[in-house]
Design a protein around this motif. Structure first.
Motif, PDB file in Angstrom:
ATOM      1  N   ILE A  70      40.075 -43.095-121.872  1.00  0.00           N
ATOM      2  CA  ILE A  70      40.349 -41.696-122.206  1.00  0.00           C
ATOM      3  C   ILE A  70      41.780 -41.330-121.829  1.00  0.00           C
ATOM      4  O   ILE A  70      42.521 -40.722-122.619  1.00  0.00           O
ATOM      5  CB  ILE A  70      39.346 -40.768-121.487  1.00  0.00           C
ATOM      6  N   LEU A  71      42.202 -41.712-120.636  1.00  0.00           N
ATOM      7  CA  LEU A  71      43.560 -41.386-120.196  1.00  0.00           C
ATOM      8  C   LEU A  71      44.601 -42.163-120.990  1.00  0.00           C
ATOM      9  O   LEU A  71      45.690 -41.654-121.265  1.00  0.00           O
ATOM     10  CB  LEU A  71      43.697 -41.665-118.697  1.00  0.00           C
ATOM     11  N   GLN A  72      44.275 -43.381-121.367  1.00  0.00           N
ATOM     12  CA  GLN A  72      45.218 -44.176-122.146  1.00  0.00           C
ATOM     13  C   GLN A  72      45.373 -43.651-123.574  1.00  0.00           C
ATOM     14  O   GLN A  72      46.373 -43.924-124.228  1.00  0.00           O
ATOM     15  CB  GLN A  72      44.761 -45.641-122.184  1.00  0.00           C
ATOM     16  N   GLN A  73      44.413 -42.876-124.046  1.00  0.00           N
ATOM     17  CA  GLN A  73      44.499 -42.303-125.382  1.00  0.00           C
ATOM     18  C   GLN A  73      45.393 -41.061-125.432  1.00  0.00           C
ATOM     19  O   GLN A  73      45.569 -40.478-126.493  1.00  0.00           O
ATOM     20  CB  GLN A  73      43.095 -41.956-125.894  1.00  0.00           C
ATOM     21  N   GLY A  74      45.948 -40.663-124.284  1.00  0.00           N
ATOM     22  CA  GLY A  74      46.922 -39.582-124.289  1.00  0.00           C
ATOM     23  C   GLY A  74      46.487 -38.303-123.612  1.00  0.00           C
ATOM     24  O   GLY A  74      47.281 -37.364-123.507  1.00  0.00           O
ATOM     25  N   TRP A  75      45.247 -38.224-123.126  1.00  0.00           N
ATOM     26  CA  TRP A  75      44.835 -37.020-122.411  1.00  0.00           C
ATOM     27  C   TRP A  75      45.415 -37.027-121.001  1.00  0.00           C
ATOM     28  O   TRP A  75      45.609 -38.073-120.389  1.00  0.00           O
ATOM     29  CB  TRP A  75      43.321 -36.920-122.400  1.00  0.00           C
ATOM     30  N   ASP A  76      45.685 -35.833-120.502  1.00  0.00           N
ATOM     31  CA  ASP A  76      46.417 -35.710-119.242  1.00  0.00           C
ATOM     32  C   ASP A  76      45.526 -35.764-118.009  1.00  0.00           C
ATOM     33  O   ASP A  76      45.972 -36.176-116.937  1.00  0.00           O
ATOM     34  CB  ASP A  76      47.189 -34.373-119.218  1.00  0.00           C
ATOM     35  N   ARG A  77      44.281 -35.304-118.145  1.00  0.00           N
ATOM     36  CA  ARG A  77      43.482 -35.107-116.946  1.00  0.00           C
ATOM     37  C   ARG A  77      42.000 -35.220-117.269  1.00  0.00           C
ATOM     38  O   ARG A  77      41.548 -34.787-118.332  1.00  0.00           O
ATOM     39  CB  ARG A  77      43.783 -33.714-116.372  1.00  0.00           C
ATOM     40  N   ILE A  78      41.261 -35.817-116.359  1.00  0.00           N
ATOM     41  CA  ILE A  78      39.803 -35.878-116.452  1.00  0.00           C
ATOM     42  C   ILE A  78      39.225 -35.212-115.215  1.00  0.00           C
ATOM     43  O   ILE A  78      39.635 -35.501-114.085  1.00  0.00           O
ATOM     44  CB  ILE A  78      39.299 -37.334-116.520  1.00  0.00           C
ATOM     45  N   ILE A  79      38.274 -34.303-115.428  1.00  0.00           N
ATOM     46  CA  ILE A  79      37.544 -33.681-114.322  1.00  0.00           C
ATOM     47  C   ILE A  79      36.054 -33.918-114.577  1.00  0.00           C
ATOM     48  O   ILE A  79      35.512 -33.463-115.585  1.00  0.00           O
ATOM     49  CB  ILE A  79      37.818 -32.175-114.213  1.00  0.00           C
ATOM     50  N   VAL A  80      35.425 -34.648-113.691  1.00  0.00           N
ATOM     51  CA  VAL A  80      33.998 -34.946-113.807  1.00  0.00           C
ATOM     52  C   VAL A  80      33.264 -34.172-112.723  1.00  0.00           C
ATOM     53  O   VAL A  80      33.616 -34.253-111.538  1.00  0.00           O
ATOM     54  CB  VAL A  80      33.725 -36.459-113.652  1.00  0.00           C
ATOM     55  N   LEU A  81      32.253 -33.405-113.115  1.00  0.00           N
ATOM     56  CA  LEU A  81      31.455 -32.621-112.178  1.00  0.00           C
ATOM     57  C   LEU A  81      30.032 -33.161-112.160  1.00  0.00           C
ATOM     58  O   LEU A  81      29.430 -33.363-113.213  1.00  0.00           O
ATOM     59  CB  LEU A  81      31.440 -31.141-112.588  1.00  0.00           C
ATOM     60  N   ARG A  82      29.507 -33.388-110.963  1.00  0.00           N
ATOM     61  CA  ARG A  82      28.154 -33.922-110.838  1.00  0.00           C
ATOM     62  C   ARG A  82      27.416 -33.241-109.679  1.00  0.00           C
ATOM     63  O   ARG A  82      28.045 -32.786-108.717  1.00  0.00           O
ATOM     64  CB  ARG A  82      28.200 -35.431-110.586  1.00  0.00           C
ATOM     65  N   PRO A  83      26.066 -33.180-109.734  1.00  0.00           N
ATOM     66  CA  PRO A  83      25.266 -32.643-108.621  1.00  0.00           C
ATOM     67  C   PRO A  83      25.171 -33.650-107.479  1.00  0.00           C
ATOM     68  O   PRO A  83      25.525 -34.823-107.644  1.00  0.00           O
ATOM     69  CB  PRO A  83      23.903 -32.387-109.267  1.00  0.00           C
ATOM     70  N   PRO A  84      24.683 -33.224-106.302  1.00  0.00           N
ATOM     71  CA  PRO A  84      24.730 -34.093-105.109  1.00  0.00           C
ATOM     72  C   PRO A  84      23.803 -35.286-105.137  1.00  0.00           C
ATOM     73  O   PRO A  84      23.892 -36.129-104.242  1.00  0.00           O
ATOM     74  CB  PRO A  84      24.371 -33.138-103.960  1.00  0.00           C
TER      75      PRO A  84
END
Length: 350
Positions: free
Chosen positions: A131-145
């Motif tokens: 995903i980052l190599q395709q040109g997007w600047d930032r990834i934010i992953v949110l998950r429960p505990p």
């Protein structure tokens, strides 16, 4: 104009219709996080799902300085002679490791087991890397505990591959924890979780958002049901609400008297202010863009809540006996609008 950052926001895999415990309500407030990012020059996108080929990906990583093959991780091998891999374990099957311990993990992690099986970590690394190599600047992953300490592991692994925390954040959102004052013991006690519909009878949706966001996402969000909405109990949201409504009332009064918020920010800053509270309020208004930027960068809406608390605490003594002069009205208008904008970002409608 600054080019918008393209951000991939991966929300918790939770269907709001299936929420049965109030502790889990915090995970569905993703809309406010989207608003925060969009207000700070982020374009939220959903990239196409990458095609995973863990064998090719690992083969490309095998010459990476943070990847190694061994029968024991470095942490366990350290308890044995330095040449243990070349002597005793020479003929033992080996795993492929990534040096996550260099970035805060408790030990290095396996990418491929000695039997050839690839780990979930390797597959996740390949997906986020693509995903980052395709040109997007930032990834934010949110998950429960229930994802345990996977945030430490995957964040460390991504840093091994050269990605900074500003490019990749894997955040495990902690739940809500309910408390109430126990009169016999005169102490605050944790209480059992409530069904969501029962909790919503005890607390407004706006207050729920406030308490969920006023604590860092990575810490449990406490809610004291005994003091919710009580100004006399030093409830933070009650104070913010009270001050905002007081400012709104005074602004409306000024407009009814024919005063208009016509002054530019520079002119307002250059006025002479006798009240030290007014000067501090001007400084808070001026600092708001920086607070938003930091809150977005760290995905930390609690910084917005703290900023609103500071407004309210300083504004309270300033409003006591305040005369509605043209000068004071200009500051009131600026404050009311600033507080309203921040509350909207949190999803709190006034």
């Amino acid at each position: 104009m600054t080019k918008p950052r393209q951000t991939y926001l991966d929300p918790p895999p939770i269907d709001p219709a299936q929420i049965t415990a109030s502790a889990d309500l915090r995970y569905i407030l993703i809309d406010s996080l989207k608003t925060l990012l969009q207000q700070t020059n982020h374009t939220l996108i959903i990239p196409p799902k990458p095609t995973l080929d863990p064998e090719t990906f690992l083969n490309n990583l095998k010459t990476h300085p943070k990847i190694y093959q061994a029968s024991l991780s470095r942490q366990f091998a350290g308890d044995f002679p330095p040449d243990i891999e070349q002597t005793t374990l020479k003929d033992e099957p080996k795993d492929w490791y990534i040096k996550t311990a260099d970035f805060g993990d408790e030990c290095d992690r396996v990418l491929q087991h000695r039997d050839g099986e690839y780990t979930q970590l390797l597959e996740d690394l390949q997906e986020y890397h693509q995903i980052l190599q395709q040109g997007w600047d930032r990834i934010i992953v949110l998950r429960p505990p229930n994802y345990g300490r996977y945030d430490t592991l995957i964040n460390a692994a991504m840093q091994c591959l050269g990605y900074s925390p500003s490019q990749f954040q894997y955040i495990i959102i902690q739940p809500i924890k309910l408390y109430a004052f126990h009169k016999p013991s005169k102490q605050l006690q944790a209480i059992p979780d409530l069904p969501p519909n029962e909790l919503m009878q005890a607390i407004s949706p706006e207050a729920l958002r406030w308490y969920c966001f006023s604590t860092p996402l990575t810490k449990v969000a406490p809610i004291n049901l005994s003091t919710v909405g009580q100004l006399q109990s030093n409830d933070t949201f009650a104070l913010v609400e009270f001050i905002y409504q007081r400012c709104l009332t005074l602004v409306q009064q000024g407009k009814n008297e024919g005063i208009n918020p016509s002054m530019s920010w520079d002119d307002l800053k250059n006025l002479t202010w006798e009240s030290t509270h007014a000067v501090k309020l001007l400084d808070l208004v001026e600092a708001t863009p920086q607070v938003l930027a930091e809150s977005s960068r760290e995905l930390a809406p609690h910084l917005i809540c703290s900023h609103l608390e500071s407004f309210s605490q300083i504004c309270q003594p300033w409003l006591e006996g305040l005369s509605l002069t043209h000068q004071n009205f200009q500051l009131l208008s600026k404050m009311e609008q600033t507080m309203l904008d921040l509350l909207k970002i949190l999803g709190i409608q006034r």
